[in-house]
Design an enzyme around this catalytic site. Structure first.
Site, PDB file in Angstrom:
ATOM      1  N   MET A  25      37.520   0.082 -15.533  1.00  0.00           N
ATOM      2  CA  MET A  25      38.200   1.378 -15.719  1.00  0.00           C
ATOM      3  C   MET A  25      37.160   2.468 -15.954  1.00  0.00           C
ATOM      4  O   MET A  25      37.481   3.544 -16.467  1.00  0.00           O
ATOM      5  CB  MET A  25      39.177   1.297 -16.893  1.00  0.00           C
ATOM      6  CG  MET A  25      40.298   0.289 -16.642  1.00  0.00           C
ATOM      7  SD  MET A  25      41.797   0.656 -17.554  1.00  0.00           S
ATOM      8  CE  MET A  25      41.197   0.593 -19.220  1.00  0.00           C
ATOM      9  N   GLY A  31      27.279  -3.657 -21.039  1.00  0.00           N
ATOM     10  CA  GLY A  31      28.053  -4.876 -20.786  1.00  0.00           C
ATOM     11  C   GLY A  31      28.533  -4.908 -19.341  1.00  0.00           C
ATOM     12  O   GLY A  31      28.415  -5.933 -18.652  1.00  0.00           O
ATOM     13  N   HIS A  32      29.050  -3.765 -18.872  1.00  0.00           N
ATOM     14  CA  HIS A  32      29.463  -3.702 -17.460  1.00  0.00           C
ATOM     15  C   HIS A  32      28.243  -3.883 -16.564  1.00  0.00           C
ATOM     16  O   HIS A  32      28.327  -4.525 -15.514  1.00  0.00           O
ATOM     17  CB  HIS A  32      30.085  -2.335 -17.133  1.00  0.00           C
ATOM     18  CG  HIS A  32      31.412  -2.093 -17.766  1.00  0.00           C
ATOM     19  ND1 HIS A  32      31.591  -1.189 -18.773  1.00  0.00           N
ATOM     20  CD2 HIS A  32      32.636  -2.615 -17.514  1.00  0.00           C
ATOM     21  CE1 HIS A  32      32.866  -1.159 -19.124  1.00  0.00           C
ATOM     22  NE2 HIS A  32      33.523  -2.016 -18.380  1.00  0.00           N
ATOM     23  N   GLN A  59      48.866   0.165 -17.432  1.00  0.00           N
ATOM     24  CA  GLN A  59      48.566  -0.801 -18.488  1.00  0.00           C
ATOM     25  C   GLN A  59      48.456  -0.150 -19.863  1.00  0.00           C
ATOM     26  O   GLN A  59      48.128  -0.810 -20.840  1.00  0.00           O
ATOM     27  CB  GLN A  59      47.311  -1.599 -18.157  1.00  0.00           C
ATOM     28  CG  GLN A  59      46.004  -0.816 -18.185  1.00  0.00           C
ATOM     29  CD  GLN A  59      44.839  -1.640 -17.649  1.00  0.00           C
ATOM     30  OE1 GLN A  59      44.707  -1.864 -16.451  1.00  0.00           O
ATOM     31  NE2 GLN A  59      43.990  -2.109 -18.544  1.00  0.00           N
ATOM     32  N   ARG A 185      35.559   1.648 -25.759  1.00  0.00           N
ATOM     33  CA  ARG A 185      36.265   2.268 -26.894  1.00  0.00           C
ATOM     34  C   ARG A 185      35.360   2.421 -28.120  1.00  0.00           C
ATOM     35  O   ARG A 185      35.757   3.087 -29.073  1.00  0.00           O
ATOM     36  CB  ARG A 185      37.514   1.456 -27.239  1.00  0.00           C
ATOM     37  CG  ARG A 185      38.601   1.572 -26.155  1.00  0.00           C
ATOM     38  CD  ARG A 185      39.916   0.952 -26.586  1.00  0.00           C
ATOM     39  NE  ARG A 185      40.996   1.331 -25.699  1.00  0.00           N
ATOM     40  CZ  ARG A 185      41.471   0.585 -24.694  1.00  0.00           C
ATOM     41  NH1 ARG A 185      40.958  -0.602 -24.462  1.00  0.00           N
ATOM     42  NH2 ARG A 185      42.458   1.018 -23.937  1.00  0.00           N
TER      43      ARG A 185
END
Ligand code: PAF
Length: 276
Positions: A25, A31-32, A59, A185
């Site tokens: 997203m 991490g991505h 979602q 987040r």
């Protein structure tokens, strides 16, 4: 690296096998980056690596952070390119969802615990968008982070139940030095919350290290750590569930533990695999 926004163009684009898809997203972090690099390894020099960037409205529930969800497309593209992506697929919401769309996917069974009860409809939205991405990109392999443990389990089940000829692989969670799982987040946290957030990881490590066979006793141990070290946090759930079925366990045999903790606007999730 090519950026494709049009669905028909993505669908007709000739990718080379193996085609690997990393759905995201956006608001990409290290991490991505590791997930995308892993995708590059799996695709090899000859294959194609597609990263999708789409903040999927279906979602998010009412009152959740869809509008506030960070969007950073230019930075995301730089990260994708540096990590070896061939294509960034970035469709608009209007193109992905027709106003009169009537067919969607419902995920039942694996969604009655953990994030399921607090986010009604969330996994239906995730399954629907991922199925659409599978049909648009037609990958041989799709990669998802294990931080969203329940999401991975649900999507693997969708792959099996709906016969997608796609290998769905989970990649290990990437962490900050203090153990906090990387997440888009995390940027919602203020300084004090950020300092307390690694308590989630410490609680899960303590749960995994305990030799107690009674699940409730281990959960209490984790709750105590979060209550003591993260008073700004509010636990949404802290549970020990079976890895396959996501059913809550009373006695520990083949479990995984997972936690979600709210810090004001940030709902952080993490999990750990524990042995009997
Ligand atoms: O994990 C995510 O970022 C999203 O849930 C996903 C899989 C990209 C679907 O929108």
């Amino acid at each position: 690296m090519t950026i494709i926004e049009d669905i028909a163009q993505m669908q007709s684009h000739r990718t080379t096998a193996p085609t690997v898809l990393v759905p995201t997203m956006g608001a990409l972090h290290r991490g991505h980056g590791e997930l995308i690099s892993r995708g590059r390894e799996l695709a090899g020099d000859a294959g194609s690596l597609v990263v999708s960037i789409f903040v999927n409205p279906t979602q998010f529930g009412p009152g959740e952070d869809f509008d506030a969800y960070p969007r950073a497309f230019a930075d995301d593209c730089s990260l994708c390119e540096a990590a070896g992506a061939d294509i960034v697929f970035h469709p608009s919401s209007k193109a992905m969802y027709q106003n009169d769309a009537t067919v969607s996917i419902t995920a039942q069974g694996l969604t009655e615990t953990l994030c399921g009860p607090s986010r009604p409809g969330h996994f239906d939205g995730v399954c629907t968008v991922v199925a659409k991405l599978f049909n648009i990109v037609r990958p041989d392999i799709a990669l998802f982070g294990k931080k969203d443990y329940q999401q991975l389990a649900v999507l693997q089940r969708m792959g099996r139940d709906l016969n997608f000829p796609i290998e769905i692989i989970g990649a290990d969670t990437v962490r900050e030095k203090d153990g906090l799982a990387m997440s888009s987040r995390n940027r919602y946290l203020d300084e004090a919350e950020r300092a307390q957030a690694p308590a989630i990881r410490r609680a899960l490590l303590a749960i995994a290290a305990s030799s107690e066979t009674n699940a409730a006793t281990r959960i209490d141990l984790g709750r105590e750590i979060i209550a003591k070290d993260a008073p700004l946090g509010r636990i949404d759930y802290l549970d020990i569930v079976c890895r396959e079925t996501m059913v809550r366990l009373d006695t520990i045999d083949r479990p995984a533990a997972a936690a979600a903790v709210f810090f004001d606007k940030a709902r952080l999730i993490d999990n750990i695999e524990i042995l009997p």
